[in-house]
Design a protein around this motif. Structure first.
Motif, PDB file in Angstrom:
ATOM      1  N   GLU A 181       7.953  90.601  38.542  1.00 37.56           N
ATOM      2  CA  GLU A 181       8.157  91.952  39.042  1.00 37.56           C
ATOM      3  C   GLU A 181       8.943  92.779  38.029  1.00 37.56           C
ATOM      4  OE1 GLU A 181      10.057  91.703  42.782  1.00 37.56           O
ATOM      5  OE2 GLU A 181       8.408  90.675  43.768  1.00 37.56           O
ATOM      6  N   GLU A 182       8.785  94.078  38.081  1.00 40.91           N
ATOM      7  CA  GLU A 182       9.507  94.945  37.167  1.00 40.91           C
ATOM      8  C   GLU A 182      10.968  94.994  37.559  1.00 40.91           C
ATOM      9  OE1 GLU A 182       7.799  98.763  36.960  1.00 40.91           O
ATOM     10  OE2 GLU A 182       5.850  98.066  36.226  1.00 40.91           O
ATOM     11  N   GLY A 183      11.847  94.935  36.530  1.00 42.04           N
ATOM     12  CA  GLY A 183      13.282  95.022  36.780  1.00 42.04           C
ATOM     13  C   GLY A 183      13.843  93.687  37.220  1.00 42.04           C
ATOM     14  N   GLY A 184      15.156  93.518  37.071  1.00 46.16           N
ATOM     15  CA  GLY A 184      15.799  92.286  37.479  1.00 46.16           C
ATOM     16  C   GLY A 184      16.097  92.280  38.954  1.00 46.16           C
ATOM     17  N   GLU A 185      16.659  91.156  39.398  1.00 45.69           N
ATOM     18  CA  GLU A 185      17.038  91.032  40.806  1.00 45.69           C
ATOM     19  C   GLU A 185      18.435  91.633  40.984  1.00 45.69           C
ATOM     20  OE1 GLU A 185      14.793  89.966  43.020  1.00 45.69           O
ATOM     21  OE2 GLU A 185      13.513  89.884  41.283  1.00 45.69           O
ATOM     22  N   GLY A 186      18.519  92.947  40.951  1.00 48.17           N
ATOM     23  CA  GLY A 186      19.803  93.620  41.029  1.00 48.17           C
ATOM     24  C   GLY A 186      20.252  94.048  39.644  1.00 48.17           C
ATOM     25  N   ALA A 187      21.475  94.552  39.566  1.00 50.46           N
ATOM     26  CA  ALA A 187      21.964  95.111  38.316  1.00 50.46           C
ATOM     27  C   ALA A 187      22.865  94.152  37.559  1.00 50.46           C
ATOM     28  CB  ALA A 187      22.726  96.413  38.610  1.00 50.46           C
ATOM     29  N   GLY A 188      22.978  92.920  38.000  1.00 52.86           N
ATOM     30  CA  GLY A 188      23.899  91.970  37.391  1.00 52.86           C
ATOM     31  C   GLY A 188      23.383  91.381  36.092  1.00 52.86           C
ATOM     32  N   VAL A 189      24.171  90.448  35.571  1.00 57.24           N
ATOM     33  CA  VAL A 189      23.827  89.751  34.336  1.00 57.24           C
ATOM     34  C   VAL A 189      23.794  88.256  34.616  1.00 57.24           C
ATOM     35  CG1 VAL A 189      24.821  91.556  32.881  1.00 57.24           C
ATOM     36  CG2 VAL A 189      26.242  89.616  33.594  1.00 57.24           C
ATOM     37  N   LEU A 190      23.332  87.504  33.634  1.00 54.82           N
ATOM     38  CA  LEU A 190      23.192  86.064  33.793  1.00 54.82           C
ATOM     39  C   LEU A 190      23.846  85.331  32.631  1.00 54.82           C
ATOM     40  CD1 LEU A 190      20.179  84.175  35.179  1.00 54.82           C
ATOM     41  CD2 LEU A 190      21.190  83.372  33.054  1.00 54.82           C
ATOM     42  N   VAL A 191      24.512  84.222  32.939  1.00 58.60           N
ATOM     43  CA  VAL A 191      25.091  83.326  31.940  1.00 58.60           C
ATOM     44  C   VAL A 191      24.557  81.930  32.221  1.00 58.60           C
ATOM     45  CG1 VAL A 191      27.199  82.319  30.998  1.00 58.60           C
ATOM     46  CG2 VAL A 191      27.186  84.718  31.705  1.00 58.60           C
ATOM     47  N   ALA A 192      24.055  81.255  31.207  1.00 57.38           N
ATOM     48  CA  ALA A 192      23.536  79.895  31.370  1.00 57.38           C
ATOM     49  C   ALA A 192      24.519  78.881  30.811  1.00 57.38           C
ATOM     50  CB  ALA A 192      22.187  79.759  30.659  1.00 57.38           C
ATOM     51  N   THR A 193      24.521  77.712  31.411  1.00 56.70           N
ATOM     52  CA  THR A 193      25.350  76.612  30.929  1.00 56.70           C
ATOM     53  C   THR A 193      24.710  75.298  31.359  1.00 56.70           C
ATOM     54  OG1 THR A 193      27.595  75.709  30.828  1.00 56.70           O
ATOM     55  CG2 THR A 193      26.860  76.559  32.966  1.00 56.70           C
ATOM     56  N   ILE A 194      25.359  74.185  31.049  1.00 56.06           N
ATOM     57  CA  ILE A 194      24.850  72.883  31.453  1.00 56.06           C
ATOM     58  C   ILE A 194      25.093  72.668  32.942  1.00 56.06           C
ATOM     59  CG2 ILE A 194      25.160  71.862  29.178  1.00 56.06           C
ATOM     60  CD1 ILE A 194      27.760  70.559  30.254  1.00 56.06           C
ATOM     61  N   HIS A 195      24.348  71.750  33.512  1.00 57.35           N
ATOM     62  CA  HIS A 195      24.620  71.339  34.888  1.00 57.35           C
ATOM     63  C   HIS A 195      25.832  70.407  34.874  1.00 57.35           C
ATOM     64  CE1 HIS A 195      24.069  69.563  38.878  1.00 57.35           C
ATOM     65  NE2 HIS A 195      23.271  70.582  39.144  1.00 57.35           N
ATOM     66  N   PRO A 196      26.723  70.498  35.860  1.00 56.57           N
ATOM     67  CA  PRO A 196      27.902  69.614  35.858  1.00 56.57           C
ATOM     68  C   PRO A 196      27.545  68.129  35.871  1.00 56.57           C
ATOM     69  CG  PRO A 196      27.702  70.827  37.931  1.00 56.57           C
ATOM     70  CD  PRO A 196      26.764  71.464  36.965  1.00 56.57           C
ATOM     71  N   SER A 197      26.369  67.764  36.323  1.00 54.37           N
ATOM     72  CA  SER A 197      25.985  66.353  36.272  1.00 54.37           C
ATOM     73  C   SER A 197      25.866  65.855  34.840  1.00 54.37           C
ATOM     74  CB  SER A 197      24.667  66.128  37.018  1.00 54.37           C
ATOM     75  OG  SER A 197      23.612  66.850  36.410  1.00 54.37           O
ATOM     76  N   ALA A 198      25.629  66.775  33.889  1.00 50.13           N
ATOM     77  CA  ALA A 198      25.559  66.374  32.484  1.00 50.13           C
ATOM     78  C   ALA A 198      26.907  65.863  31.998  1.00 50.13           C
ATOM     79  CB  ALA A 198      25.100  67.557  31.626  1.00 50.13           C
ATOM     80  N   VAL A 199      27.985  66.391  32.552  1.00 52.72           N
ATOM     81  CA  VAL A 199      29.317  65.893  32.225  1.00 52.72           C
ATOM     82  C   VAL A 199      29.460  64.457  32.704  1.00 52.72           C
ATOM     83  CG1 VAL A 199      31.789  66.221  32.592  1.00 52.72           C
ATOM     84  CG2 VAL A 199      30.290  68.214  32.329  1.00 52.72           C
ATOM     85  N   LEU A 200      28.990  64.188  33.905  1.00 57.89           N
ATOM     86  CA  LEU A 200      29.093  62.840  34.466  1.00 57.89           C
ATOM     87  C   LEU A 200      28.221  61.844  33.713  1.00 57.89           C
ATOM     88  CD1 LEU A 200      28.957  63.800  38.251  1.00 57.89           C
ATOM     89  CD2 LEU A 200      30.983  63.165  36.925  1.00 57.89           C
TER      90      LEU A 200
END
Length: 227
Positions: A181-200
């Motif tokens: 769809e055109e445009g994002g889901e709201g006006a926010g932003v996104l930050v990616a990181t690892i899943h915490p299970s990767a630490v385990l």
């Protein structure tokens, strides 16, 4: 089971017929309990929907429920949830301002050959795509300032199959559109990181560095909230 034409050679699963229009989070949660959009519901104990306040400024998106989450019907209540909770607080994020959910709402697993242990299996693209309407509905209702994608499955749900955590983690990205769809889901932003299970899963020597990296990425999200 709802299906539609897919690009992976065959029909793609689709939860959208089960997502009620105009529903609040409570109604979405109740409706998700009856979702039959992909085969994962057959073996899972039940649907594990997101938790948190509708006014949350931050949404944390994981992969799928684990064994404990499936048994308790709540997201991030197992060992990975403990890691995430500590990292969120260490990063300076108020847990009360966070809504936690998963890209896939049912536990995908295989039964161990011996005993009752259920072994985690990574959701496939068809299952990720099937569940995307639930995640889209959550994000539209909450309209958070920041979304954190925890790991590859969450990233692929939000960005598509080309997403790579190692290439896109720890930076502020524009919130992508879901389902083309055109445009994002709201006006926010996104930050990616690892899943915490990767630490385990990391060995003893690498675990401290993996955790520090998770906290550092969450501090990027905290910086947006505190700006």
């Amino acid at each position: 089971m709802a299906r539609r034409s897919g690009a992976e050679g065959g029909e793609a699963y689709d939860a959208s017929p089960f997502v009620p229009e105009g529903a609040d989070l409570g109604a979405l949660r109740r409706a998700a309990g009856g979702c039959r959009g992909c085969p994962l519901y057959r073996d899972a104990t039940g649907t594990v929907f997101g938790e948190g306040e509708p006014s949350a400024r931050l949404v944390l998106v994981g992969e799928q429920p684990g064994d404990q989450e499936d048994r308790q019907g709540r997201p991030f209540v197992g060992p990975a949830g403990g890691v995430l909770g500590r990292a969120v607080q260490e990063a300076g994020i108020d847990p009360a301002e966070a809504y936690v959910t998963n890209a896939v709402k049912h536990f995908k697993f295989q039964q161990a050959e011996r005993g009752k242990r259920r072994i985690h299996k990574t959701p496939g693209l068809r299952e990720i795509g099937a569940c995307r309407p639930w995640l889209r509905a959550e994000l539209r209702l909450i309209d958070p300032e920041v979304v954190v994608a925890l790991g590859a499955t969450a990233g692929k749900s939000l960005f598509g199959p080309s997403f790579r955590v190692t290439e896109q983690r720890g930076v502020v990205l524009p919130m992508p559109a879901l389902d083309g769809e055109e445009g994002g889901e709201g006006a926010g932003v996104l930050v990616a990181t690892i899943h915490p299970s990767a630490v385990l899963r990391a060995d003893a020597e690498a675990r401290a560095a993996a955790y520090a990296g998770l906290v550092a990425d969450l501090r990027v999200a905290a910086g947006v909230l505190n700006a």
